[in-house]
Design a protein around this motif. Structure first.
Motif, PDB file in Angstrom:
ATOM      1  N   UNK A 167      76.213 109.396  28.495  1.00  0.00           N
ATOM      2  CA  UNK A 167      75.506 108.466  27.871  1.00  0.00           C
ATOM      3  C   UNK A 167      73.942 108.818  27.405  1.00  0.00           C
ATOM      4  N   UNK A 168      73.203 109.055  28.570  1.00  0.00           N
ATOM      5  CA  UNK A 168      71.963 109.567  28.668  1.00  0.00           C
ATOM      6  C   UNK A 168      71.768 110.806  27.821  1.00  0.00           C
ATOM      7  N   UNK A 169      72.651 111.724  27.905  1.00  0.00           N
ATOM      8  CA  UNK A 169      72.548 113.068  27.038  1.00  0.00           C
ATOM      9  C   UNK A 169      72.527 112.542  25.561  1.00  0.00           C
ATOM     10  N   UNK A 170      73.390 111.873  25.128  1.00  0.00           N
ATOM     11  CA  UNK A 170      73.738 111.454  23.788  1.00  0.00           C
ATOM     12  C   UNK A 170      72.443 110.482  23.276  1.00  0.00           C
ATOM     13  N   UNK A 171      71.953 109.595  23.985  1.00  0.00           N
ATOM     14  CA  UNK A 171      70.739 108.850  23.882  1.00  0.00           C
ATOM     15  C   UNK A 171      69.541 109.609  23.615  1.00  0.00           C
ATOM     16  N   UNK A 176      65.350 112.375  20.334  1.00  0.00           N
ATOM     17  CA  UNK A 176      64.641 113.572  20.033  1.00  0.00           C
ATOM     18  C   UNK A 176      64.688 113.947  18.483  1.00  0.00           C
ATOM     19  N   UNK A 177      65.975 113.673  18.167  1.00  0.00           N
ATOM     20  CA  UNK A 177      66.045 113.964  16.718  1.00  0.00           C
ATOM     21  C   UNK A 177      65.142 112.981  15.952  1.00  0.00           C
ATOM     22  N   UNK A 187      55.319 109.901  10.389  1.00  0.00           N
ATOM     23  CA  UNK A 187      55.746 108.462  10.452  1.00  0.00           C
ATOM     24  C   UNK A 187      56.076 107.986  11.826  1.00  0.00           C
ATOM     25  N   UNK A 188      55.354 108.472  12.818  1.00  0.00           N
ATOM     26  CA  UNK A 188      55.604 107.906  14.038  1.00  0.00           C
ATOM     27  C   UNK A 188      55.523 106.441  14.580  1.00  0.00           C
ATOM     28  N   UNK A 189      54.844 105.727  13.680  1.00  0.00           N
ATOM     29  CA  UNK A 189      54.686 104.370  13.907  1.00  0.00           C
ATOM     30  C   UNK A 189      56.334 103.677  13.696  1.00  0.00           C
ATOM     31  N   UNK A 190      57.007 104.427  12.956  1.00  0.00           N
ATOM     32  CA  UNK A 190      58.364 103.847  12.613  1.00  0.00           C
ATOM     33  C   UNK A 190      59.382 104.394  13.625  1.00  0.00           C
ATOM     34  N   UNK A 191      59.115 105.223  14.698  1.00  0.00           N
ATOM     35  CA  UNK A 191      59.876 105.892  15.660  1.00  0.00           C
ATOM     36  C   UNK A 191      60.761 104.963  16.057  1.00  0.00           C
ATOM     37  N   UNK A 192      60.200 103.772  16.803  1.00  0.00           N
ATOM     38  CA  UNK A 192      61.042 102.961  17.686  1.00  0.00           C
ATOM     39  C   UNK A 192      62.065 102.561  16.726  1.00  0.00           C
ATOM     40  N   UNK A 198      69.668 103.717  15.301  1.00  0.00           N
ATOM     41  CA  UNK A 198      70.465 104.808  15.372  1.00  0.00           C
ATOM     42  C   UNK A 198      71.390 104.688  16.728  1.00  0.00           C
ATOM     43  N   UNK A 199      70.514 104.061  17.820  1.00  0.00           N
ATOM     44  CA  UNK A 199      71.314 103.603  19.020  1.00  0.00           C
ATOM     45  C   UNK A 199      72.292 102.680  18.745  1.00  0.00           C
ATOM     46  N   UNK A 200      72.087 101.653  17.829  1.00  0.00           N
ATOM     47  CA  UNK A 200      73.139 100.689  17.395  1.00  0.00           C
ATOM     48  C   UNK A 200      74.489 101.370  17.048  1.00  0.00           C
ATOM     49  N   UNK A 201      74.095 102.496  16.078  1.00  0.00           N
ATOM     50  CA  UNK A 201      75.159 102.973  15.479  1.00  0.00           C
ATOM     51  C   UNK A 201      76.004 104.002  16.495  1.00  0.00           C
ATOM     52  N   UNK A 202      75.260 104.429  17.560  1.00  0.00           N
ATOM     53  CA  UNK A 202      75.947 105.121  18.583  1.00  0.00           C
ATOM     54  C   UNK A 202      76.817 104.498  19.243  1.00  0.00           C
TER      55      UNK A 202
END
Length: 246
Positions: A167-171, A176-177, A187-192, A198-202
């Protein structure tokens, strides 16, 4: 045996209290006290144990150890424990444990003192550097994910340890992507927000044996940040290297 929970904390306190009382009455000094339990501790109990153990060691000048299911099994599998294992356990066959995958893992609130203590955590510092103001939900996510990680570590079940690593590796890969894409796009302000979506999707693809809620999955990302493996700003590595752990 069922897991040891915080409902057994009074029994544990009384056990040490009675041992110290008996030692004093007989002119002895306890230098090492070992708590033996036939099961593992769940996350909240492990969290309580860590704090209580440190306080008692300091207050009474002794060393405290925990021999739980994982430790006892190792000792019984050693040559010295061979006769005990054969005499008491090998004649019996235990039923297979019921699958826990369908059980919901609780999402706990963070007590006020613990929430305050998290103000000095690295993952909070990283979020502050990224301009985040409201951090209560992030603290709750981190707290609950950390309880899961502590529980897995205390139980030491290889399949669960491997599942948490997966799970750690996936997240970490998700972060990273998105970090690389946001950096390239300026667009780093949008990173979070992108990582969270993406986490919700995974989430549904993460190992079922961990019984994670979405809150835990988000919290595991905060743990990656707190462990200096990720961040929310361009210079996150500099922040991590200069951050003093409490």
């Amino acid at each position: 045996m069922p897991q040891t929970t915080t409902s057994q904390s009074d029994q544990i306190r009384d056990s040490l209290k009675n041992a110290l009382k008996a030692a004093a009455a007989n002119g002895h000094t306890i230098t090492l006290w070992i708590l033996c339990i036939p099961s593992s501790m769940d996350g909240p109990a492990a969290n309580w144990w860590d704090g209580w153990k440190k306080r008692q060691e300091k207050a009474h000048g002794l060393v405290i150890e925990l021999w739980d299911k994982a430790t006892l099994v190792k000792k019984l599998q050693s040559p010295e424990g061979d006769h005990v294992r054969r005499a008491y356990y090998e004649p019996f066959t235990a039923p297979a444990p019921a699958a826990a995958q369908g059980q919901m893992r609780l999402v706990l609130d963070v007590e006020e003192d613990k929430a305050t203590a998290l103000d000095s955590a690295l993952f909070v510092r990283q979020m502050t550097e990224a301009g985040h103001v409201e951090l209560d939900s992030a603290k709750r996510q981190f707290f609950n994910a950390d309880l899961v990680a502590r529980e897995v570590a205390h139980k030491g079940v290889p399949s669960e340890v491997a599942a948490l690593s997966s799970a750690d590796a996936t997240l970490h890969g998700v972060w990273e992507m998105q970090f690389n894409e946001c950096s390239a796009q300026g667009a780093l302000p949008a990173l979070h927000g992108r990582v969270w979506r993406e986490v919700r999707g995974e989430h549904d693809k993460l190992p079922k044996v961990l019984r994670l809620e979405v809150t835990h999955s988000w919290g595991l990302v905060h743990r990656l940040v707190d462990n200096r493996r990720a961040g929310w700003v361009t210079h996150w590595r500099q922040i991590a290297s200069g951050h003093a752990d409490d």
